[in-house]
Design an enzyme around this catalytic site. Structure first.
Site, mmCIF file in Angstrom:
data_model
loop_
_atom_site.group_PDB
_atom_site.id
_atom_site.type_symbol
_atom_site.label_atom_id
_atom_site.label_comp_id
_atom_site.label_asym_id
_atom_site.label_seq_id
_atom_site.Cartn_x
_atom_site.Cartn_y
_atom_site.Cartn_z
ATOM 1 N N ASN A 22 84.928 22.146 39.237
ATOM 2 C CA ASN A 22 86.161 21.672 39.875
ATOM 3 C C ASN A 22 87.317 22.462 39.270
ATOM 4 O O ASN A 22 87.671 22.243 38.122
ATOM 5 C CB ASN A 22 86.313 20.164 39.616
ATOM 6 C CG ASN A 22 87.653 19.628 40.080
ATOM 7 O OD1 ASN A 22 88.358 20.272 40.844
ATOM 8 N ND2 ASN A 22 87.996 18.433 39.613
ATOM 9 N N LYS A 40 90.379 22.369 40.007
ATOM 10 C CA LYS A 40 91.656 21.627 40.004
ATOM 11 C C LYS A 40 92.781 22.540 40.513
ATOM 12 O O LYS A 40 92.532 23.376 41.390
ATOM 13 C CB LYS A 40 91.941 21.070 38.608
ATOM 14 C CG LYS A 40 90.752 20.293 38.049
ATOM 15 C CD LYS A 40 91.093 19.483 36.841
ATOM 16 C CE LYS A 40 89.832 18.867 36.279
ATOM 17 N NZ LYS A 40 90.077 17.906 35.234
ATOM 18 N N HIS A 72 88.137 11.549 42.808
ATOM 19 C CA HIS A 72 88.320 12.051 41.438
ATOM 20 C C HIS A 72 89.343 11.177 40.713
ATOM 21 O O HIS A 72 90.327 10.728 41.313
ATOM 22 C CB HIS A 72 88.779 13.511 41.468
ATOM 23 C CG HIS A 72 88.705 14.163 40.121
ATOM 24 N ND1 HIS A 72 89.670 13.978 39.157
ATOM 25 C CD2 HIS A 72 87.763 14.950 39.558
ATOM 26 C CE1 HIS A 72 89.320 14.648 38.071
ATOM 27 N NE2 HIS A 72 88.160 15.243 38.282
ATOM 28 N N GLU A 82 91.678 11.851 38.761
ATOM 29 C CA GLU A 82 93.072 12.324 38.797
ATOM 30 C C GLU A 82 93.739 11.897 40.095
ATOM 31 O O GLU A 82 94.935 11.588 40.120
ATOM 32 C CB GLU A 82 93.116 13.852 38.597
ATOM 33 C CG GLU A 82 92.823 14.214 37.149
ATOM 34 C CD GLU A 82 92.280 15.619 36.928
ATOM 35 O OE1 GLU A 82 92.345 16.453 37.844
ATOM 36 O OE2 GLU A 82 91.787 15.862 35.807
ATOM 37 N N GLU A 102 82.067 10.011 35.943
ATOM 38 C CA GLU A 102 83.056 10.678 35.109
ATOM 39 C C GLU A 102 83.888 9.642 34.360
ATOM 40 O O GLU A 102 84.874 9.115 34.911
ATOM 41 C CB GLU A 102 83.992 11.523 35.983
ATOM 42 C CG GLU A 102 83.280 12.618 36.731
ATOM 43 C CD GLU A 102 84.200 13.806 36.979
ATOM 44 O OE1 GLU A 102 83.838 14.903 36.566
ATOM 45 O OE2 GLU A 102 85.284 13.622 37.553
ATOM 46 N N GLY A 157 88.820 16.214 30.512
ATOM 47 C CA GLY A 157 89.852 17.112 30.007
ATOM 48 C C GLY A 157 90.317 16.772 28.599
ATOM 49 O O GLY A 157 91.328 17.294 28.128
ATOM 50 N N SER A 199 84.303 16.804 30.002
ATOM 51 C CA SER A 199 84.229 17.750 28.891
ATOM 52 C C SER A 199 82.830 18.342 28.684
ATOM 53 O O SER A 199 82.392 18.540 27.548
ATOM 54 C CB SER A 199 84.759 17.119 27.603
ATOM 55 O OG SER A 199 86.110 16.713 27.780
HETATM 56 C C1 PEP Z 1 86.633 17.019 36.053
HETATM 57 O O1 PEP Z 1 87.700 17.453 36.394
HETATM 58 O O2 PEP Z 1 85.933 16.477 36.910
HETATM 59 C C2 PEP Z 1 86.198 17.169 34.659
HETATM 60 C C3 PEP Z 1 85.097 16.593 34.296
HETATM 61 O O3 PEP Z 1 87.006 17.912 33.817
HETATM 62 P P1 PEP Z 1 86.643 18.440 32.338
HETATM 63 O O4 PEP Z 1 85.281 19.080 32.425
HETATM 64 O O5 PEP Z 1 87.724 19.409 32.011
HETATM 65 O O6 PEP Z 1 86.630 17.251 31.440
#
Ligand code: PEP
Length: 252
Positions: free
Chosen positions: A9, A11, A96, A98, A168, A174, A214
């Site tokens: 992703n 973003k 997601h 976010e 997630e 992040g 992460s």
């Molecule tokens: C994500 O944006 O779905 C995500 C898991 O980000 P990150 O790997 O940076 O934690």
């Protein structure tokens, strides 16, 4: 047998020119390394056409990070599933965290998008996950259940092959904090169990559940070794070949 499904992703990163150059490098590196996973990348909307061109014929899936819940109309600034399909995009990430937290997306709204994506013949990566406060107050399972029930309301069993779930935990996205493989596996087992109750054990057994939060080169193998972890949704570490290649070749 569930084939590993690794997604990146991007973003709000990568201009069209940078995205195209990166996608060609990634496709080349993946081929040279004998990458053997289902791989998806999700660039920002405006970067999608250049990336589609760059990965043509490679088998890499190019997805959208979002879409609107209407087919067309007076929704300034929005992108419809029909527009995505016209480009050749058949997969969309929905729900997601976010989008849930910064743009106030509710389960009801996400559900409308899931149903529309299915109606349009698209595949969906549906993100669910708890906040730290929800986990620490013992509400992990209640939160996951209500997201799954809300987001998948009226999704027919016959359409479940179009759905991938990405677990997630919000506190791991992040932040550099990863759920332990055991904690992630137990959340995945819970999700699979709920899907078995909502649909059938066959559907639950075939469901791909990605972990996101992460994921990096150092933790991907331990996560992917777990019975219920079938893939990864990767944010930060999907933005360079150096970081993403070890993840998409974790099984080499
Ligand atoms: C994500 O944006 O779905 C995500 C898991 O980000 P990150 O790997 O940076 O934690």
């Amino acid at each position: 047998m569930r084939k590993p499904y690794i997604a990146g992703n991007w973003k709000m990163n990568m201009t069209p020119s940078a995205g195209a150059a990166f996608a060609s490098d990634l496709a080349r590196a993946a081929k040279e390394a004998g990458c053997d996973v289902k791989m998806m990348i999700a660039p920002p909307f405006v970067t999608i056409p250049a990336v589609l061109e760059a990965v043509k014929g490679t088998g890499i899936i190019v997805a959208a990070q979002n879409m609107n819940d209407h087919k067309s109309g007076a929704y300034t600034g929005e992108v419809s599933p029909e527009m995505l399909k016209d480009l050749g995009v058949n997969t969309v990430i929905l729900g997601h965290s976010e989008r849930r937290s910064y743009y106030g997306e509710s389960d009801e709204f996400i559900n409308r998008k899931v149903l529309l994506a299915i109606e349009e013949g698209m595949d969906v990566v549906l993100c669910v996950g708890e906040t730290l406060e929800e986990r620490e107050s013992g509400r992990l399972e209640a939160v996951l259940s209500s997201q799954l029930e809300g987001d998948l309301k009226d999704v027919k069993a016959s359409d479940m092959a179009r759905i991938t779930i990405a677990y997630e935990p919000v506190w791991a996205i992040g932040t550099g904090k990863t759920a332990t493989p055991e904690d992630a596996d137990s959340a995945h087992a819970f999700i699979r169990g709920r899907i078995a109750e909502m649909y059938s054990s066959d559907i639950a057994q075939n469901l791909i559940i990605q972990y996101g939060g992460s994921v990096n080169a150092s933790n991907v193998k331990a996560l992917m070794a777990k019975e219920n972890i079938d893939g990864a949704l990767v944010g930060g570490a999907s933005l360079s070949v150096e970081k993403f290649l070890p993840i998409i070749t974790f099984n080499k």
